[in-house]
Motif scaffolding. Structure first.
Motif, PDB file in Angstrom:
ATOM      1  N   ASP A  42      36.682  43.440  39.132  1.00  0.00           N
ATOM      2  CA  ASP A  42      37.067  42.381  40.068  1.00  0.00           C
ATOM      3  C   ASP A  42      36.216  41.123  39.886  1.00  0.00           C
ATOM      4  O   ASP A  42      36.635  40.023  40.230  1.00  0.00           O
ATOM      5  CB  ASP A  42      36.924  42.883  41.505  1.00  0.00           C
ATOM      6  CG  ASP A  42      37.805  44.093  41.760  1.00  0.00           C
ATOM      7  OD1 ASP A  42      38.905  44.128  41.199  1.00  0.00           O
ATOM      8  OD2 ASP A  42      37.379  45.004  42.495  1.00  0.00           O
ATOM      9  N   ASN A  43      35.018  41.324  39.356  1.00  0.00           N
ATOM     10  CA  ASN A  43      34.149  40.163  39.117  1.00  0.00           C
ATOM     11  C   ASN A  43      34.514  39.407  37.846  1.00  0.00           C
ATOM     12  O   ASN A  43      33.948  38.343  37.563  1.00  0.00           O
ATOM     13  CB  ASN A  43      32.691  40.616  39.032  1.00  0.00           C
ATOM     14  CG  ASN A  43      32.211  41.222  40.326  1.00  0.00           C
ATOM     15  OD1 ASN A  43      32.600  40.771  41.400  1.00  0.00           O
ATOM     16  ND2 ASN A  43      31.394  42.270  40.235  1.00  0.00           N
ATOM     17  N   SER A  55      37.745  44.046  48.287  1.00  0.00           N
ATOM     18  CA  SER A  55      37.980  42.614  48.151  1.00  0.00           C
ATOM     19  C   SER A  55      37.619  41.894  49.456  1.00  0.00           C
ATOM     20  O   SER A  55      37.883  42.397  50.555  1.00  0.00           O
ATOM     21  CB  SER A  55      39.452  42.353  47.828  1.00  0.00           C
ATOM     22  OG  SER A  55      39.751  40.975  47.947  1.00  0.00           O
TER      23      SER A  55
END
Length: 793
Positions: free
Chosen positions: A171-172, A472
């Protein structure tokens, strides 16, 4: 002479086409089924066998003893592997392997990759996963580097050379450079992955303290020892190693670790600690027995029919002996004919195996073989079995018929005597003993699977979608937006759902004596709506409520199993007890009824539940059954608006939970199909013997009909002897089936009891099948005109 024998054999086959078909097909089906099971068993036993250093590789596992329990972990602490390598000269190399799941991006394309692993740089040194591009010594040395499988390289880069190119991972979206391409990992490996990310990415960049962690149990660990090292002697040195490195910490935390080594090649089938895929040595044993049973039934079938039909050739034997044939020549002829028939069956079995192998692969849930000719040695084994059966089946007519004096035979006084009759009856009993045992096994397996599916789980799993939000920052906004959609009943956030992986948390909870008891407990981190949405029931105290501000910081809910672990006599007594878990202190506000958050193969374990929305990575969305397709589409649109950087992916909770039983379901389906084949082969044999018996007694039947016998009387006459044999087989099969199924059920923590009706149903089914099979010829014989059968008298 051989040409003459071959001609006679072919003429006999053609003259008795129906009989020959039954005989050949029964044997061919049996050999094909045995061949398929052989492929399955050999494939299961081949797991991890392709590594050249496999005999010197060991998995490091740990027992973690607390004042409350002993946890049998399939992983050691983070720091164990590297320190073992540096402190023991017997160890050449060590590697840690961690399963990952996240988003991988290339340009505007996003994929959710579930088959990703992180590994230390020794990964390709220890294991024989072949590199197509890249140097095994350095492809995983640097942080933010990875090796792709050939399939993944093609998926992301097509025909371009991927070396040096970059993918955005997690996700980064940190950039990772491709340093190597490997062949796709073989299916018979318990280590699986399409991408191998360097462990240095975590230990040097993302989480540099990992190498010094003696309390986190995430990555699996494998070591390569020097040849001729006695792993048990090495294992005996580990207690001093643990004491030297982390003894004080263990005494302080009251968690004492014992390290063990598991031979690498034993992990898939023999380890009971998990982390090894779907391997089951019990299933391998059972399928091996089933294969032997089916081949035995097919052999018995073939021998029975061959010996029964050979009696009709007594006059032929007599004539041949009169004109000078020697006993040795007659023996070679009968054995040769039997072998020829078996070779025909072998060819048909090979064809049947090739035709049904794709279906068998589907049932097994894995590609046990790409094709029968990929294992030529096994075809050779099947051929030898065919020749052996042929020789064995031909021995009876070869040595018995050829021994009679031609004068007796040609006068018509020849009979097989009691020995031949007893042989055939014994073989029929053996056949149906196996068939009935398999029917009982099928009933037990089916009932166990139904029991597991219908068992009260303690939570509601219907009509619930699970979305992976990966913690998130926008997941709260997504939850609020989904709550307003038509068709969405409710939403909640959690760190895990029943049937999935959840965290173990070091916990100190006040027990009945007022002491802070240490335990490593399963922990669920949830929001306020989670417990209500899953329908979890409180047995004492209350659930979480927004009306109590401290619930998000100082409250914990236990399950009943934890209450028992702490020694309280009732759930109410645990209310108000203090806890300290991962730096959070507070008190117990409620006790939830035990629910199955793992498979029914495992006992319910102690667990805790805490409010901590910022540590949740899953969203549960309960939807209305009406217009569910449209509701899912609306959820997807909302997701893409709020979380555009993550691919939309979901699964239904009920299907996800039931996936835990896929190994048992596949086993049950395979067992059912092979049991049906065994019964079919037995019926083919019984059909042939019934036809032979009817033929032998056709004059008797004609006389009885002339004297007034009914169709029912004739059917009873021809059926009762066979049904008696099936009844005897049933009595023999009962203890065999009970023992086998009792052994299989021991793998389940929650299981059925083997009931009397299962045996009765199997016995009744076998009797009915036998009666229908025999009655086919019996009714046909009873309806025939008696004049035709008495014409020659």
């Amino acid at each position: 002479m051989f040409r003459n024998y071959l001609k006679i054999a072919l003429r006999n086959l053609w003259r008795h086409r129906g009989f020959s078909f039954l005989n050949i097909m029964g044997l061919a089906i049996g050999m094909a089924a045995g061949f398929l099971i052989l492929l399955y068993v050999v494939f299961e036993l081949s797991y991890d066998g392709f590594h050249s250093k496999g005999d010197n590789i060991y998995r490091v596992v740990a027992d973690i003893k607390t004042p409350s329990e002993t946890i049998e972990a399939d992983k050691p602490a983070w720091a164990v592997a590297k320190n073992l390598e540096s402190q023991f000269g017997e160890i050449e190399a060590a590697v840690r392997i961690m399963n990952l799941e996240g988003v991988v991006r290339k340009d505007d394309i996003k994929y959710k990759e579930a088959r990703t692993i992180a590994a230390d740089s020794a990964f390709f040194e220890i294991f024989d996963f072949k590199l197509v591009q890249g140097n095994a010594a350095n492809v995983l040395v640097e942080p933010y580097t990875m090796v792709l499988s050939e399939t993944s390289a093609t998926k992301y880069f097509g025909t371009q050379n991927p070396i040096g190119k970059t993918l955005l991972v997690s996700d980064n979206a940190f950039p990772v450079r491709v340093t190597g391409v490997m062949e796709d990992i073989p299916e018979n490996s318990h280590i699986q992955g399409d991408m191998v990310l360097s462990m240095a990415t975590f230990t040097q960049s993302l989480s540099p303290e990992s190498d010094e962690q003696w309390g986190g149990y995430n990555p699996s660990a494998y070591i390569l020892v020097n040849p001729n090292t006695d792993y048990q002697v090495l294992e005996s040195k580990f207690p001093e190693f643990i004491e030297r490195n982390t003894g004080d910490n263990q005494r302080e935390s009251q968690m004492f670790v014992t390290l063990y080594l598991e031979p690498f090649k034993d992990v898939y089938l023999h380890s009971e600690r998990g982390g090894n895929g779907d391997g089951s040595m019990s299933n391998v044993y059972i399928f091996s027995i089933v294969a032997v049973f089916i081949l035995l039934i097919a052999c018995i079938n073939f021998i029975n029919l061959t010996t029964a039909r050979s009696v009709e050739r007594a006059k032929e034997v007599g004539i041949r002996k009169v004109i000078g044939a020697e006993r040795r020549q007659l023996g070679f002829q009968f054995i040769g004919e039997s072998v020829i028939i078996c070779l025909v069956a072998f060819v048909m079995a090979t064809i049947l195996t090739a035709l049904f192998l794709p279906l068998f692969n589907d049932l097994a849930g894995k590609t046990v073989s790409d094709g029968i000719f990929s294992n030529p040695g096994y075809i050779g084994i099947l051929l030898l079995i065919s020749l052996g059966i042929g020789a064995l089946a031909g021995m009876y007519p070869a040595f018995v018929l050829s021994s009679f004096r031609p004068v007796r035979v040609l006068k018509g006084s020849f009979s097989t005597g009691t020995q031949g009759t007893l042989l055939r009856k014994g073989l029929v009993i053996a056949q149906f003993t196996i068939s009935i045992a398999l029917i009982i096994g099928t009933i037990v397996i089916y009932d166990q699977m139904q029991f597991m599916r219908s068992q009260e789980l303690g939570f509601n799993k219907e009509q619930t979608l699970i979305l992976q939000t990966n913690v998130s920052p926008s997941q709260t906004s997504l939850k609020l937006a989904l709550d307003n959609l038509p068709g969405v009943v409710s939403t909640s956030l959690g760190s895990a759902v029943p049937g999935g992986e959840n965290s173990g948390a070091y916990s100190e909870i006040e027990n009945k004596n007022g002491d802070m008891q240490v335990a490593n407990l399963d922990a669920y981190f949830v929001d306020y709506d989670y417990m209500n949405q899953l329908g979890l029931k409180m047995v004492a105290g209350r659930g979480f409520s927004r009306d109590f501000v401290t619930d998000s910081t100082e409250a914990m809910v236990l399950n009943e199993k934890t209450v028992q672990l702490l020694g309280y006599s009732s759930p109410e007594d645990a209310l108000g007890a203090k806890f300290d878990q991962w730096g959070r202190q507070g008190q117990i506000i409620g006790v939830v009824r035990n629910f199955h958050f793992k498979s029914l193969q495992q006992n319910i374990k102690p667990m805790t539940v805490r409010i901590e929305p910022n540590n949740t990575n899953l969203m549960a969305v309960k939807i209305s059954p009406e217009n569910s397709t449209q509701t899912v589409a609306s959820i997807q649109d909302t997701w893409q608006t709020i979380l555009p950087d993550q691919p939309f992916d979901y699964y239904f909770l009920d299907e996800f939970f039931d996936r835990q039983y896929r190994t048992e379901e596949r086993f049950g389906n395979l067992f059912l199909n092979f049991a049906a084949l065994a019964i079919l082969i037995s019926c083919l044999g019984l059909l042939g013997l019934a036809a032979y018996s009817t033929l032998q007694r056709k004059r008797e039947i004609g006389i009885r009909k002339v004297l007034g016998s009914t169709v029912g009387g004739v059917v009873n006459l021809l059926s009762k002897d066979f049904l008696k044999l099936v009844g005897i087989a049933f009595l023999i099969a009962i203890p065999i089936a009970w023992f086998g199924m009792h052994y299989w059920l021991e793998d389940f923590a929650y299981r059925i009891e083997i009931q009397w009706w299962m045996f009765a149903l199997a016995g009744g089914s076998a009797l009915l099948i036998a009666l229908l099979t025999v009655s086919f010829h019996a009714v046909k014989a009873s309806l025939a005109n008696p004049v035709k059968s008495l014409r020659t008298e």
